[in-house]
Design a protein around this motif. Structure first.
Motif, mmCIF file in Angstrom:
data_model
loop_
_atom_site.group_PDB
_atom_site.id
_atom_site.type_symbol
_atom_site.label_atom_id
_atom_site.label_comp_id
_atom_site.label_asym_id
_atom_site.label_seq_id
_atom_site.Cartn_x
_atom_site.Cartn_y
_atom_site.Cartn_z
ATOM 1 N N UNK A 153 3.962 18.748 -7.338
ATOM 2 C CA UNK A 153 4.751 19.870 -6.699
ATOM 3 C C UNK A 153 5.408 19.279 -5.446
ATOM 4 N N UNK A 154 6.516 19.758 -5.390
ATOM 5 C CA UNK A 154 7.578 19.252 -4.331
ATOM 6 C C UNK A 154 6.839 19.420 -3.053
ATOM 7 N N UNK A 155 6.202 20.539 -2.729
ATOM 8 C CA UNK A 155 5.567 21.209 -1.662
ATOM 9 C C UNK A 155 4.454 19.910 -1.165
ATOM 10 N N UNK A 156 3.703 19.462 -2.160
ATOM 11 C CA UNK A 156 2.560 18.526 -2.078
ATOM 12 C C UNK A 156 3.369 17.197 -1.536
ATOM 13 N N UNK A 157 4.494 16.849 -2.232
ATOM 14 C CA UNK A 157 4.856 15.450 -1.749
ATOM 15 C C UNK A 157 5.741 15.351 -0.425
ATOM 16 N N UNK A 158 6.320 16.645 -0.154
ATOM 17 C CA UNK A 158 6.864 16.839 1.314
ATOM 18 C C UNK A 158 5.506 16.879 2.482
ATOM 19 N N UNK A 159 4.651 17.512 1.832
ATOM 20 C CA UNK A 159 3.385 17.217 3.118
ATOM 21 C C UNK A 159 2.936 16.062 3.110
ATOM 22 N N UNK A 160 2.875 14.924 2.034
ATOM 23 C CA UNK A 160 2.482 13.715 2.238
ATOM 24 C C UNK A 160 3.488 12.789 3.196
ATOM 25 N N UNK A 161 4.807 13.141 2.856
ATOM 26 C CA UNK A 161 5.850 12.725 3.597
ATOM 27 C C UNK A 161 5.469 12.711 5.112
ATOM 28 N N UNK A 162 5.091 14.108 5.369
ATOM 29 C CA UNK A 162 5.090 14.618 6.710
ATOM 30 C C UNK A 162 3.742 13.910 7.336
ATOM 31 N N UNK A 163 2.680 14.225 6.639
ATOM 32 C CA UNK A 163 1.505 13.682 7.304
ATOM 33 C C UNK A 163 1.186 12.237 7.311
ATOM 34 N N UNK A 164 2.132 11.224 6.638
ATOM 35 C CA UNK A 164 2.260 9.956 6.949
ATOM 36 C C UNK A 164 3.288 9.317 7.569
ATOM 37 N N UNK A 188 0.880 -1.119 0.050
ATOM 38 C CA UNK A 188 -0.164 -0.064 0.115
ATOM 39 C C UNK A 188 0.666 1.331 0.062
ATOM 40 N N UNK A 189 1.866 1.192 -0.703
ATOM 41 C CA UNK A 189 2.762 2.334 -0.857
ATOM 42 C C UNK A 189 2.345 3.820 -1.555
ATOM 43 N N UNK A 190 2.562 4.732 -0.595
ATOM 44 C CA UNK A 190 2.216 5.945 -1.180
ATOM 45 C C UNK A 190 3.129 6.493 -2.477
ATOM 46 N N UNK A 191 2.597 7.034 -3.556
ATOM 47 C CA UNK A 191 3.482 7.422 -4.487
ATOM 48 C C UNK A 191 3.199 8.576 -5.078
ATOM 49 N N UNK A 192 3.958 9.125 -5.857
ATOM 50 C CA UNK A 192 3.946 10.579 -6.414
ATOM 51 C C UNK A 192 4.086 10.537 -8.010
ATOM 52 N N UNK A 193 3.432 11.436 -8.698
ATOM 53 C CA UNK A 193 4.010 11.495 -10.187
ATOM 54 C C UNK A 193 5.291 12.281 -10.146
ATOM 55 N N UNK A 194 5.864 12.407 -11.352
ATOM 56 C CA UNK A 194 7.170 13.399 -11.529
ATOM 57 C C UNK A 194 6.553 14.814 -11.612
ATOM 58 N N UNK A 195 5.428 15.127 -11.986
ATOM 59 C CA UNK A 195 4.940 16.612 -12.193
ATOM 60 C C UNK A 195 4.260 16.844 -10.552
#
Length: 155
Positions: free
Chosen positions: A97-108, A88-95
Motif C-alpha cells: 500500500x502506498x500509505x505504508x511506503x510513505x510511512x516507511x519513508x517518513x519514519x526512516x 541495508x536498503x529498505x525496499x517495498x514490493x509492488x503490491x
C-alpha cells in the motif's frame, strides 16, 4: 492505492565498481536523485545525490566539479560507488500500500524506496511520486468541494 501505481518503472542504476563520475553524470544530466546499486542483478545498495555531494566535499557545485565555467572536462574525485553507497536498503514490493511506503519513508527519513518483485528491481518510489499523487488528490477534493458549495448556493 499500491506502490506499483505510483512508482517510476524506468530506473537508472549503477554498480558498486562504477566510478562516481557515472553517478555525477546521472544526477547532473539525467536529473536522477536516487540510484539503486546492483551487483549481478541483485540490489546491494543505494546512492543519492546527497551521498555524491558529501563525497565530493563542500565545494562540489557544478563549476568545481566540471573544472570551472570555461572547462568542458569533467573532474570528479576518483572514488567508486561502493565507497559512497548506503547498504541495508529498505525496499517495498509492488503490491505494498502506498500509505505504508510513505510511512516507511517518513519514519526512516529517506527519499526513495527501491521496488522489488521476487528480488528483482522493478521500479523506484520517490517522495516526489507520492507528493505528485497527493497534490492531484487534493486538487480533485477541492474541485469537488467547490462544485458542492456552488450547487448549494444556487438552490
Amino acid at each position: 492505492m499500491r506502490v506499483e501505481e505510483l512508482m517510476t518503472a524506468k530506473v537508472f542504476t549503477v554498480e558498486p565498481h562504477d566510478m562516481i563520475d557515472r553517478v555525477f553524470f546521472l544526477v547532473h544530466y539525467e536529473k536522477v536523485r536516487h540510484l539503486p546499486v546492483l551487483e549481478k542483478g541483485k540490489l546491494v545498495g543505494i546512492v543519492s545525490d546527497r551521498d555524491l555531494y558529501k563525497a565530493l566535499g563542500p565545494k562540489s557545485n557544478s563549476n568545481a566539479i566540471e573544472g570551472g565555467p570555461k572547462s568542458h572536462e569533467l573532474h570528479v574525485v576518483p572514488k567508486k560507488v561502493m565507497n559512497i553507497m548506503r547498504r541495508g536498503v529498505i525496499t517495498v514490493a509492488p503490491d505494498t500500500p502506498a500509505s505504508e511506503a510513505a510511512g516507511l519513508m517518513a519514519d526512516h527519513k529517506i527519499g526513495a524506496l527501491p521496488v522489488l518483485d521476487n528480488g528483482k528491481l522493478v521500479g523506484i518510489l520517490s517522495a516526489t511520486d507520492i507528493l505528485r499523487v497527493f497534490s492531484k488528490l487534493e486538487h480533485a477534493k477541492e474541485a469537488r468541494e467547490k462544485r458542492i458549495a456552488e450547487g448549494i448556493s444556487h438552490t
